[in-house]
Design a protein around this motif. Structure first.
Motif, PDB file in Angstrom:
ATOM      1  N   CYS A   1       0.839  -1.183   0.000  1.00 57.54           N
ATOM      2  CA  CYS A   1       0.000   0.000   0.000  1.00 57.54           C
ATOM      3  C   CYS A   1       0.877   1.236   0.000  1.00 57.54           C
ATOM      4  O   CYS A   1       2.035   1.199   0.354  1.00 57.54           O
ATOM      5  CB  CYS A   1      -0.938  -0.013   1.198  1.00 57.54           C
ATOM      6  SG  CYS A   1      -0.076  -0.285   2.756  1.00 57.54           S
TER       7      CYS A   1
ATOM      8  N   SER B   1      -3.883   6.727   3.194  1.00 58.82           N
ATOM      9  CA  SER B   1      -4.659   6.163   4.282  1.00 58.82           C
ATOM     10  C   SER B   1      -3.848   6.148   5.542  1.00 58.82           C
ATOM     11  O   SER B   1      -2.649   6.355   5.538  1.00 58.82           O
ATOM     12  CB  SER B   1      -5.097   4.746   3.940  1.00 58.82           C
ATOM     13  OG  SER B   1      -3.956   3.933   3.799  1.00 58.82           O
TER      14      SER B   1
ATOM     15  N   GLN C   1     -12.168   5.385   0.142  1.00 57.34           N
ATOM     16  CA  GLN C   1     -11.041   5.240  -0.778  1.00 57.34           C
ATOM     17  C   GLN C   1      -9.704   5.594  -0.138  1.00 57.34           C
ATOM     18  O   GLN C   1      -8.647   5.197  -0.636  1.00 57.34           O
ATOM     19  CB  GLN C   1     -11.260   6.126  -2.004  1.00 57.34           C
ATOM     20  CG  GLN C   1     -11.309   7.613  -1.671  1.00 57.34           C
ATOM     21  CD  GLN C   1     -11.501   8.474  -2.895  1.00 57.34           C
ATOM     22  OE1 GLN C   1     -10.708   8.400  -3.843  1.00 57.34           O
ATOM     23  NE2 GLN C   1     -12.547   9.276  -2.900  1.00 57.34           N
TER      24      GLN C   1
ATOM     25  N   GLY D   1      -8.814   4.742   2.949  1.00 52.87           N
ATOM     26  CA  GLY D   1      -8.471   3.761   3.965  1.00 52.87           C
ATOM     27  C   GLY D   1      -9.080   4.102   5.312  1.00 52.87           C
ATOM     28  O   GLY D   1      -9.508   5.235   5.558  1.00 52.87           O
TER      29      GLY D   1
ATOM     30  N   SER E   1      -9.074  -0.598  -3.334  1.00 54.64           N
ATOM     31  CA  SER E   1      -9.176   0.500  -2.371  1.00 54.64           C
ATOM     32  C   SER E   1     -10.287   1.480  -2.705  1.00 54.64           C
ATOM     33  O   SER E   1     -10.716   2.254  -1.841  1.00 54.64           O
ATOM     34  CB  SER E   1      -7.835   1.248  -2.293  1.00 54.64           C
ATOM     35  OG  SER E   1      -7.495   1.807  -3.552  1.00 54.64           O
TER      36      SER E   1
ATOM     37  N   LEU F   1      -4.142   0.926   2.934  1.00 50.23           N
ATOM     38  CA  LEU F   1      -5.056   0.498   1.892  1.00 50.23           C
ATOM     39  C   LEU F   1      -5.143  -1.018   1.797  1.00 50.23           C
ATOM     40  O   LEU F   1      -6.058  -1.551   1.179  1.00 50.23           O
ATOM     41  CB  LEU F   1      -4.624   1.093   0.547  1.00 50.23           C
ATOM     42  CG  LEU F   1      -4.666   2.621   0.466  1.00 50.23           C
ATOM     43  CD1 LEU F   1      -4.252   3.088  -0.924  1.00 50.23           C
ATOM     44  CD2 LEU F   1      -6.037   3.165   0.826  1.00 50.23           C
TER      45      LEU F   1
END
Length: 241
Positions: A8, A47, A153, A155, A181, A219
């Motif tokens: 991520c 995120s 989106q 996270g 995600s 994510l």
């Protein structure tokens, strides 16, 4: 369960203007959502995750209020399942079977409300199945996970690590999703979502509660980028609808 480390990017978290948390007794609250946009942006999503939490589950259902964000709950199932969610949940199809597994877990723990599983198939995206006016908290009623559907989106603000029983699961636990995600059906690695969650052959994307390399859920909460064989067993995320 074996730990899966997700791939991520980015860090940080988003909050919505005027967001507030439910009280410890699980009372439903509503907050404005004027500061959150729902459409996916072209910028790379970021995120942040955080450590695990503890608390007891509440059976207080969500309520609806026009024009306001409705506080809803989300949990991870204590049980794990193989990829044939249709058969295990006795559903009309795989997604319906997953929903029934979430509903059964909630009912067994004395939780009111309606519940949908965070899973995607070739014909449906997980994000489209969530309430447009929702914000989601853990079953403790106060730990915010997503301030709005449009913020998913980026996270979670906290890992969805509380099961329907109120117990906190360890960070390495993995979850069936086949969802990227942005809340869309994942096609990475030529996934077939376990024949759309009706068989134990093929691959499907999984999420992980806590990614140690990222320092949080990141994510990878929904897609580790490491699809797993459908004969294996993983948890489900269950969102209040």
């Amino acid at each position: 369960m074996g730990t899966i480390l997700g791939a991520c990017n980015g860090s940080g978290s988003t909050t919505s203007e005027g967001s507030s948390s439910g009280g410890p007794g699980g009372t439903t609250e509503v907050v404005p959502t004027s500061g959150v946009t729902e459409a996916a942006t072209t910028a790379e999503p970021t995120s942040a995750g955080s450590s695990t939490s503890s608390g007891s589950a509440t059976s207080e259902p969500a309520t609806t209020t026009g024009g306001m964000a409705v506080t809803r709950r989300v949990f991870i199932t204590a049980a794990t399942f193989h990829g044939d969610l249709k058969t295990q949940g006795a559903g009309s199809d795989g997604v319906d079977g997953a929903d029934r597994l979430c509903a059964a877990a909630a009912a067994g723990a004395g939780l009111d409300g309606s519940w949908v599983a965070w899973v995607s198939s070739s014909s449906v995206d997980a994000l489209s199945r969530l309430a447009a006016d929702g914000r989601w908290v853990l079953l403790d009623g106060s730990t915010e996970v997503f301030p709005a559907r449009g913020a998913i989106q980026f996270g979670p603000e906290h890992a969805i690590d509380m099961a329907e029983t109120g117990a906190t699961l360890p960070g390495g636990e993995t979850i069936w999703t086949n969802t990227d995600s942005f809340g869309k059906n994942s096609t990475d690695g030529q996934n077939n979502a376990c024949d759309d969650w009706s068989g134990q052959t093929g691959l499907a994307a999984v999420g992980v509660l806590f990614d140690p390399d990222f320092g949080g859920a990141g994510l990878s909460w929904t897609d580790t980028k490491q699809p797993q064989a459908c004969g294996g067993v993983h948890h489900l995320y269950c969102f209040e609808g």
